[in-house]
Design a protein around this motif. Structure first.
Motif, PDB file in Angstrom:
ATOM      1  N   ASP A 155       0.825  -1.214   0.000  1.00 44.80           N
ATOM      2  CA  ASP A 155       0.000   0.000   0.000  1.00 44.80           C
ATOM      3  C   ASP A 155       0.856   1.261   0.000  1.00 44.80           C
ATOM      4  OD1 ASP A 155      -2.299  -1.509  -0.026  1.00 44.80           O
ATOM      5  OD2 ASP A 155      -2.778  -1.199   2.099  1.00 44.80           O
ATOM      6  N   ASN A 202       2.411   1.666  -3.456  1.00 43.95           N
ATOM      7  CA  ASN A 202       1.374   2.100  -4.393  1.00 43.95           C
ATOM      8  C   ASN A 202       1.001   3.568  -4.176  1.00 43.95           C
ATOM      9  OD1 ASN A 202       1.215  -0.395  -5.660  1.00 43.95           O
ATOM     10  ND2 ASN A 202      -0.418  -1.117  -4.325  1.00 43.95           N
ATOM     11  N   TYR A 203       0.902   3.975  -2.924  1.00 44.58           N
ATOM     12  CA  TYR A 203       0.552   5.365  -2.612  1.00 44.58           C
ATOM     13  C   TYR A 203       1.599   6.326  -3.177  1.00 44.58           C
ATOM     14  CZ  TYR A 203       0.063   9.692  -0.028  1.00 44.58           C
ATOM     15  OH  TYR A 203      -0.048  11.018   0.312  1.00 44.58           O
TER      16      TYR A 203
END
Length: 124
Positions: free
Chosen positions: A20, A23-24
């Motif tokens: 995450d 991806n962020y």
């Protein structure tokens, strides 16, 4: 980092969080690059502030660089983005284009005025 031994095993909460985070930052850096390419980061002060934020993000990503190729690629592209943000070349080029446009406009106005005055002077 996921390896062949992880196939078929449920992802750990730590792996999900790691993914995450990658991806962020990937999304954020891509959005910044688009803003820069579109010319929406014109103010140099803003560019410096954004560059500092990128440096903070890179510091957070540093522990993952050795073990994760995605993180390594992300850090390299963010470094390039940071250099592009701090480059004054595009700012100077834009200012030069604006100056040329202003000169062209001034020349067109001057030529038009001269063109209008000449018939008036010939009539008088």
């Amino acid at each position: 980092m996921l390896t062949a031994s992880h196939i078929g095993e449920p992802m750990k909460q730590e792996d999900i969080l790691h993914s995450d985070v990658i991806n962020y930052f990937t999304g954020e850096f891509a959005a910044l690059e688009e803003r820069l390419k579109a010319g929406r980061l014109e103010d140099y002060r803003e560019r410096v502030l954004v560059s500092r934020k990128i440096a903070e993000a890179l510091h957070l990503l540093a522990p993952y660089v050795r073990s994760d190729p995605r993180a390594r690629h992300l850090v390299k592209s963010a470094d390039r983005l940071k250099k592009d943000l701090l480059s004054v070349k595009s700012i100077i080029e834009k200012q030069l284009l604006q100056q040329k446009d202003q000169q062209s406009l001034l020349q067109a106005i001057t030529a038009k005025r001269k063109g209008v005055r000449q018939p008036d002077e010939a009539a008088g």
